[in-house]
Design a protein around this motif. Structure first.
Motif, PDB file in Angstrom:
ATOM      1  N   GLY A 285      46.949  36.364  42.315  1.00  0.00           N
ATOM      2  CA  GLY A 285      47.152  37.547  41.485  1.00  0.00           C
ATOM      3  C   GLY A 285      47.260  38.817  42.296  1.00  0.00           C
ATOM      4  N   MET A 286      47.241  39.944  41.582  1.00  0.00           N
ATOM      5  CA  MET A 286      47.382  41.239  42.229  1.00  0.00           C
ATOM      6  C   MET A 286      46.204  41.526  43.155  1.00  0.00           C
ATOM      7  N   ASP A 312      56.253  30.743  41.502  1.00  0.00           N
ATOM      8  CA  ASP A 312      56.701  31.191  40.180  1.00  0.00           C
ATOM      9  C   ASP A 312      55.567  31.224  39.162  1.00  0.00           C
ATOM     10  N   ARG A 313      54.432  30.618  39.489  1.00  0.00           N
ATOM     11  CA  ARG A 313      53.281  30.607  38.578  1.00  0.00           C
ATOM     12  C   ARG A 313      52.253  31.673  38.946  1.00  0.00           C
ATOM     13  N   MET A 314      52.480  32.388  40.021  1.00  0.00           N
ATOM     14  CA  MET A 314      51.537  33.431  40.420  1.00  0.00           C
ATOM     15  C   MET A 314      51.564  34.564  39.403  1.00  0.00           C
ATOM     16  N   SER A 315      50.396  35.153  39.135  1.00  0.00           N
ATOM     17  CA  SER A 315      50.378  36.311  38.250  1.00  0.00           C
ATOM     18  C   SER A 315      50.806  37.573  38.977  1.00  0.00           C
ATOM     19  N   ALA A 316      50.750  37.568  40.305  1.00  0.00           N
ATOM     20  CA  ALA A 316      51.309  38.678  41.070  1.00  0.00           C
ATOM     21  C   ALA A 316      52.824  38.657  40.913  1.00  0.00           C
ATOM     22  N   LEU A 378      38.385  35.467  51.566  1.00  0.00           N
ATOM     23  CA  LEU A 378      38.241  36.369  50.421  1.00  0.00           C
ATOM     24  C   LEU A 378      38.661  35.634  49.161  1.00  0.00           C
ATOM     25  N   LEU A 379      37.748  35.562  48.209  1.00  0.00           N
ATOM     26  CA  LEU A 379      37.995  34.815  46.979  1.00  0.00           C
ATOM     27  C   LEU A 379      38.513  35.754  45.897  1.00  0.00           C
ATOM     28  N   ALA A 380      39.734  35.477  45.427  1.00  0.00           N
ATOM     29  CA  ALA A 380      40.357  36.282  44.374  1.00  0.00           C
ATOM     30  C   ALA A 380      40.811  35.344  43.264  1.00  0.00           C
ATOM     31  N   ILE A 381      39.832  34.676  42.660  1.00  0.00           N
ATOM     32  CA  ILE A 381      40.152  33.616  41.688  1.00  0.00           C
ATOM     33  C   ILE A 381      39.847  34.030  40.255  1.00  0.00           C
ATOM     34  N   GLY A 382      39.776  35.339  40.029  1.00  0.00           N
ATOM     35  CA  GLY A 382      39.623  35.817  38.661  1.00  0.00           C
ATOM     36  C   GLY A 382      38.245  36.362  38.370  1.00  0.00           C
TER      37      GLY A 382
END
Length: 448
Positions: A285-286, A312-316, A378-382
């Protein structure tokens, strides 16, 4: 030519101060007056403007661009700010490439949209630089409203309510107002402390008091707020972080990306910020993009952003993905983390990923693995809702609201990331805060 010597492990001062200043400069430099006129001249001023429909706050885009074209950027700013009081920040951080600019007629016809975001910034910057606030408070109503959370939704609601004549008190857990605008977005998107400058400007409407260090469920309670105020608006955001259910997540060098970004945003000296030599960011994601790009800009030699599905499935957005790539971030797709490797020093030294394939039964392992060296992860999993008050109904892990922003509890509204409904975007939060404020006003005045 200066050669940077990279050491293993997490270290500060990997780059010289002048390099850091250049790296964290404005991502999109502001338009000069002549440039703004040229950019505005490209607009067709469509009658059925798709750009306006695509904007979550429904800014009258053709009107404000026409006002810029006629040399009245102050009027353009008022048009923007009537719909979106945080139009300055949204001009900087909105994914315009997937909103207003994506549906621009010139984008469809020529592949080059009108630069709506930069024009919006030009107009709002003009008003803020002139230290003008284009709105005045209505006569006092005698009504009081508590707003919990000083992020985009809370600030938007507070401003609209104050403008209607109500007295508003904002309670926020952090030492600064702004929410994600202040703590959660990349520094290069809003340099020069713009988030705080915008908050200071917004508060000039009057009638708004901000109390810091007040967290819901700790220093303040919803029952108390309901008893002391005529209405309550919850804009508490998503303070929790999803857990990655793998062994060794407590190894030194592994941390949440949102904390990393917050530290960076609050740092007075970027050269004092430690960053790894080999950084792995997990997420698509962003937040993942912001963390990965800023790691690279701080001087990390190798930065890998890993996502378990395809690009194509990334929210970014595609634009954000391309930005990461141009800054030197390697994007590893179809890679699901399966373990962390500890080094001799007890800190993380690598991340192991299962390579995945998407089947009719969902995401499955291909049977192959890949290991990526890492001294910082760095965890960016929501993020998740943390601290929802008892008695307020939830929906899919967020506070359930109707189309007016009303919760299941009488006298309590909610909006922004903590509420069910819209996308987790600054501009969406602003719209939800504004619309809830209109409904609160109607109810308080006996019209709702």
């Amino acid at each position: 030519m200066t050669t940077t010597v990279f050491t293993k492990g997490i270290a500060a001062g990997r780059l010289a101060a002048d390099a850091l200043t250049e790296n964290f400069g404005d991502l999109h430099p502001p338009l000069e007056a002549h440039e703004a006129l040229v950019a505005a001249d490209r607009c067709y001023f469509c009658h059925d403007a798709p750009c306006m429909t695509a904007c979550p706050t429904s800014i009258d885009v053709p009107l404000f661009i026409r006002q810029i074209a006629t040399g009245t950027p102050e009027a353009a700013a008022k048009t923007i700010l009537e719909a979106n009081i945080l139009g300055g920040m949204c001009a900087r951080v909105c994914p315009t490439e997937t909103l207003c600019e994506e549906v621009c007629v010139r984008e469809v016809a020529e592949g080059k949209p009108v630069e709506i975001g930069r024009l919006q910034r030009y107009a709002t910057d003009t008003v803020m630089a002139a230290d003008v606030h284009p709105f005045e408070r209505a006569a006092p109503t005698g009504k009081t409203v508590a707003v919990v959370g000083a992020g985009p939704a809370g600030l938007s609601a507070a401003h609209r309510l104050a403008m209607k004549g109500h007295d508003v008190t904002i309670f926020d857990a952090r030492p600064k107002a702004g929410g994600l605008n202040e703590y959660g977005i990349a520094s290069y998107k809003a340099p020069d402390r713009f988030a705080q400058a915008e908050v200071d400007w917004l508060l000039k409407i009057g009638g708004i008091t901000v109390e810091h260090g007040k967290k819901l469920g700790a220093e303040i309670a919803l029952d108390t707020l309901k008893a002391e105020f005529d209405a309550v608006f919850l804009a508490i955001g998503l303070a929790g972080v999803n857990a990655l259910r793998l062994p060794n997540t407590d190894l030194e060098g592994i941390r949440n990306a949102v904390d990393f970004i917050a530290d960076l945003r609050q740092a007075d000296d970027l050269s004092s910020l430690p960053v790894g030599r080999n950084v792995v960011v997990i997420g698509g994601g962003m937040t993942a993009v912001d963390a990965a790009v800023q790691s690279k800009l701080l001087g990390a030699q190798n930065v890998t952003m890993a996502y378990r599905r395809g690009a194509d499935r990334m929210s970014a957005s595609v634009y954000e993905q391309e930005l990461a790539a141009t800054k030197g971030v390697h994007i590893l797709t179809h890679a699901s983390p399966s373990g962390f490797v500890a080094g001799d020093n007890g800190a993380v030294s690598a991340v192991t990923f299962d390579l995945t394939i998407e089947t009719e039964n969902g995401l499955e392992s291909s049977g192959e693995t890949v290991t990526v060296e890492a001294d910082q992860v760095l965890l960016a999993i929501g993020q998740t809702l943390d601290g929802a008050p008892d008695g307020v109904a939830l929906e899919r892990g967020k506070i359930a609201v109707d189309t007016f922003g009303r919760t299941s509890m009488d006298g309590v509204w909610a909006g922004g990331d903590c509420a069910s409904g819209g996308e987790d975007l600054t501009v969406t939060a602003v719209a939800e805060g504004r619309d809830a404020a209109e409904d609160i006003h109607a109810v308080l005045m006996g019209e709702g």
